[in-house]
Design an enzyme around this catalytic site. Structure first.
Site, PDB file in Angstrom:
ATOM      1  N   SER A  62      -9.463   4.974 -27.333  1.00  0.00           N
ATOM      2  CA  SER A  62      -9.985   5.403 -26.033  1.00  0.00           C
ATOM      3  C   SER A  62      -9.749   6.896 -25.809  1.00  0.00           C
ATOM      4  CB  SER A  62      -9.310   4.609 -24.911  1.00  0.00           C
ATOM      5  OG  SER A  62      -9.553   3.229 -25.077  1.00  0.00           O
TER       6      SER A  62
HETATM    7  N1  SAM Z   1      -6.060   0.264 -26.807  1.00  0.00           N
HETATM    8  C1  SAM Z   1      -6.848   1.037 -27.753  1.00  0.00           C
HETATM    9  C2  SAM Z   1      -6.364   2.471 -27.808  1.00  0.00           C
HETATM   10  O1  SAM Z   1      -5.168   2.643 -27.763  1.00  0.00           O
HETATM   11  O2  SAM Z   1      -7.168   3.388 -27.947  1.00  0.00           O
HETATM   12  C3  SAM Z   1      -8.312   0.955 -27.498  1.00  0.00           C
HETATM   13  C4  SAM Z   1      -8.873  -0.320 -27.933  1.00  0.00           C
HETATM   14  S1  SAM Z   1     -10.585  -0.495 -28.135  1.00  0.00           S
HETATM   15  C5  SAM Z   1     -11.333   0.426 -26.881  1.00  0.00           C
HETATM   16  C6  SAM Z   1     -10.731  -2.199 -27.589  1.00  0.00           C
HETATM   17  C7  SAM Z   1     -10.161  -3.197 -28.552  1.00  0.00           C
HETATM   18  O3  SAM Z   1     -10.228  -4.490 -27.928  1.00  0.00           O
HETATM   19  C8  SAM Z   1     -10.923  -3.325 -29.865  1.00  0.00           C
HETATM   20  O4  SAM Z   1     -10.062  -3.029 -30.929  1.00  0.00           O
HETATM   21  C9  SAM Z   1     -11.388  -4.788 -29.877  1.00  0.00           C
HETATM   22  O5  SAM Z   1     -11.388  -5.381 -31.165  1.00  0.00           O
HETATM   23  C10 SAM Z   1     -10.366  -5.431 -28.958  1.00  0.00           C
HETATM   24  N2  SAM Z   1     -10.749  -6.721 -28.387  1.00  0.00           N
HETATM   25  C11 SAM Z   1     -11.955  -7.136 -27.920  1.00  0.00           C
HETATM   26  N3  SAM Z   1     -11.873  -8.396 -27.469  1.00  0.00           N
HETATM   27  C12 SAM Z   1     -10.587  -8.797 -27.639  1.00  0.00           C
HETATM   28  C13 SAM Z   1      -9.856  -9.999 -27.354  1.00  0.00           C
HETATM   29  N4  SAM Z   1     -10.409 -11.074 -26.799  1.00  0.00           N
HETATM   30  N5  SAM Z   1      -8.540 -10.032 -27.663  1.00  0.00           N
HETATM   31  C14 SAM Z   1      -7.922  -8.982 -28.234  1.00  0.00           C
HETATM   32  N6  SAM Z   1      -8.561  -7.817 -28.529  1.00  0.00           N
HETATM   33  C15 SAM Z   1      -9.864  -7.722 -28.226  1.00  0.00           C
END
Ligand code: SAM
Length: 216
Positions: A62
């Site tokens: 992000s």
């Molecule tokens: N927290 C991260 C950072 O530090 O930059 C950003 C994460 S990214 C924007 C969103 C993440 O959510 C992705 O890696 C995606 O695979 C994960 N995701 C989506 N649905 C999910 C779920 N049901 N459970 C866990 N992770 C999930």
């Protein structure tokens, strides 16, 4: 290894403090975490750009400002037990771990969970616990939490996550009927079965995929 401390300080001043993030806890955490370590090899040079960056598997790290904004919205004072859904590369988990006592973080994509866990270990974040799985169902064995942050956008607020909050706990999550544009909302559990919801800002996150999120 390149020294990014000047870029990091500039990021905190120009991208975060200048846009209104005031919490000293959050600004200090953002000054400490080496964001370049969470990008794929060879991509560290982009770490302090004012934008999200690709991390593989169609996912992103992000934008620094949004990590700071969401962390501030959780209203952490230090010492809390926090759940993050959407570990990605692990960067936001490290920021949270600079403030909270323990951070539990869940990622649905196994490869990302493994990489994040390795980097967090290398950096000595032994108060971060990474689990691969569907975060829309939370982490029942560790509930309840003082704060929960979801870093992917869902169609609604997962009821299971609301019920894993302590009374007084805060849940920050992007919610929207489109899987790519959402409103960031904060839900506070004010009593056993009473929740208050506030709209924060419009955001754009990758979809939250799971039983209480979007279908894959
Ligand atoms: N927290 C991260 C950072 O530090 O930059 C950003 C994460 S990214 C924007 C969103 C993440 O959510 C992705 O890696 C995606 O695979 C994960 N995701 C989506 N649905 C999910 C779920 N049901 N459970 C866990 N992770 C999930």
């Amino acid at each position: 290894m390149a020294d990014y401390s000047t870029s990091r300080e500039r990021m905190v001043r120009r991208q975060i403090a200048a846009r209104g993030v005031r919490s000293e806890n959050v600004l200090d955490a953002m000054r400490k975490v080496p964001r370049e370590r969470f990008l794929p090899k060879g991509q560290g040079v982009w770490a302090y750009e004012d934008a999200p960056q690709p991390i593989g598997d169609g996912q992103t790290i992000s934008q620094p400002y949004i990590v700071a904004y969401m962390t501030e919205a959780l209203d952490l004072e230090g010492g809390e037990k926090v759940l993050e859904i959407g570990t990605g590369c692990g960067y936001a988990a490290a920021v949270l771990a600079e403030i909270a006592a323990d951070v539990y973080t869940m990622e649905r994509i196994e490869g990302l969970a493994t990489i994040a866990s390795t980097v967090l270990d290398e950096l000595g974040y032994d108060n971060v616990h990474v689990r691969q799985g569907d975060g829309t169902l939370g982490w029942p064995e560790e509930a309840s939490f003082d704060a929960i942050v979801v870093t992917a956008g869902g169609p609604d607020v997962p009821g299971t996550l609301k019920h894993q909050l302590k009374i007084g706990g805060r849940l920050v999550i992007p919610v929207g009927k489109s899987s790519w544009y959402q409103q960031l909302v904060r839900v506070t559990r004010v009593a056993e079965s009473e929740f208050e919801t506030e709209d924060l800002v419009p955001v754009r996150f990758v979809p939250l995929i799971g039983e209480e999120g979007w279908d894959s």
